[in-house]
Write an enzyme that holds these catalytic residues in place. Structure first.
Site, mmCIF file in Angstrom:
data_model
loop_
_atom_site.group_PDB
_atom_site.id
_atom_site.type_symbol
_atom_site.label_atom_id
_atom_site.label_comp_id
_atom_site.label_asym_id
_atom_site.label_seq_id
_atom_site.Cartn_x
_atom_site.Cartn_y
_atom_site.Cartn_z
ATOM 1 N N LYS A 132 16.954 167.227 9.957
ATOM 2 C CA LYS A 132 15.802 167.570 9.096
ATOM 3 C C LYS A 132 15.973 166.800 7.806
ATOM 4 O O LYS A 132 16.863 167.116 7.018
ATOM 5 C CB LYS A 132 15.819 169.064 8.756
ATOM 6 C CG LYS A 132 15.158 169.931 9.766
ATOM 7 C CD LYS A 132 14.938 171.300 9.142
ATOM 8 C CE LYS A 132 14.920 172.378 10.206
ATOM 9 N NZ LYS A 132 15.256 173.683 9.677
ATOM 10 N N ARG A 168 28.848 176.739 -13.929
ATOM 11 C CA ARG A 168 28.369 176.198 -15.199
ATOM 12 C C ARG A 168 27.989 177.323 -16.156
ATOM 13 O O ARG A 168 28.398 177.342 -17.294
ATOM 14 C CB ARG A 168 27.142 175.283 -14.972
ATOM 15 C CG ARG A 168 27.459 173.974 -14.296
ATOM 16 C CD ARG A 168 26.214 173.293 -13.788
ATOM 17 N NE ARG A 168 25.541 174.141 -12.803
ATOM 18 C CZ ARG A 168 24.544 173.771 -12.036
ATOM 19 N NH1 ARG A 168 24.038 172.553 -12.145
ATOM 20 N NH2 ARG A 168 24.006 174.602 -11.165
ATOM 21 N N SER A 179 21.967 168.165 -9.860
ATOM 22 C CA SER A 179 21.378 167.080 -9.051
ATOM 23 C C SER A 179 19.871 167.036 -9.276
ATOM 24 O O SER A 179 19.290 165.957 -9.453
ATOM 25 C CB SER A 179 21.643 167.318 -7.562
ATOM 26 O OG SER A 179 23.019 167.411 -7.307
#
Ligand code: PNS
Length: 157
Positions: A40, A90, A127
């Protein structure tokens, strides 16, 4: 002891790379596991491309290897005799996201998740944010490893 750093890594960032190398200094072997279905094509990079970029940027760390998995993470760790997951944190938002997954994985297989606090230099990097900045021509150098900066630029060229 062997550990897995799982994630979608579309693409790998400087923050991810920092976590991989720090994990590799604490564990004998670290597998960076791209968790996605290679059939996919969702995301900017294919699973093969993500793995190739991770291999390039971790080539200097001998105890890091790269693999992919399209099923339950605990099936991979059970099959490979791995008893530790390593993730970066984070912010408190990451903690909220990671806590149920860590608890579910522990319930399913007994595996422990080890959290490393993200280096303050990389705390705001993701990202998706890097892709958004790059898509509109913004500068992502220093936020992504150099080969990844080039690969992202090529995708949006
Ligand atoms: O980089 P991401 O997308 O935040 O990573 C999330 C990931 C891939 C670690 C998580 O979605 C995962 O473990 N997927 C594999 C399937 C699975 O085991 N799901 C149940 C997790 S409790």
């Amino acid at each position: 002891m062997k550990a897995v750093c799982p994630g979608s890594f579309d693409p790998v960032t400087m923050g991810h790379l920092d976590i991989f190398t720090r994990a590799a200094s604490h564990f004998d072997e670290v597998v960076v596991l791209v968790t996605a279905n290679p059939n996919k094509h969702s995301g900017l990079f294919s699973v093969e491309e993500r793995m190739d970029l991770i291999r390039q940027v971790t080539a200097h760390v001998p105890n890091i290897s790269v693999d992919w998995w399209g099923g339950l993470l605990v099936d991979y760790t059970n099959e490979h005799g791995i008893s530790a997951l390593v993730k970066g944190l984070r912010t408190a938002l990451d903690y909220e996201y990671e806590l149920p997954m860590a608890q579910m994985n522990r319930r399913l297989s007994g595996i422990d998740t080890f959290f490393l606090l993200t280096d303050e230099k990389y705390g705001y990097i993701s990202s998706s944010l890097c892709k958004e900045v790059a898509r509109f021509g913004g500068d992502v150098s220093g936020l992504l490893p150099e080969p990844v900066v080039d690969a992202v630029k090529a995708k949006y060229a």
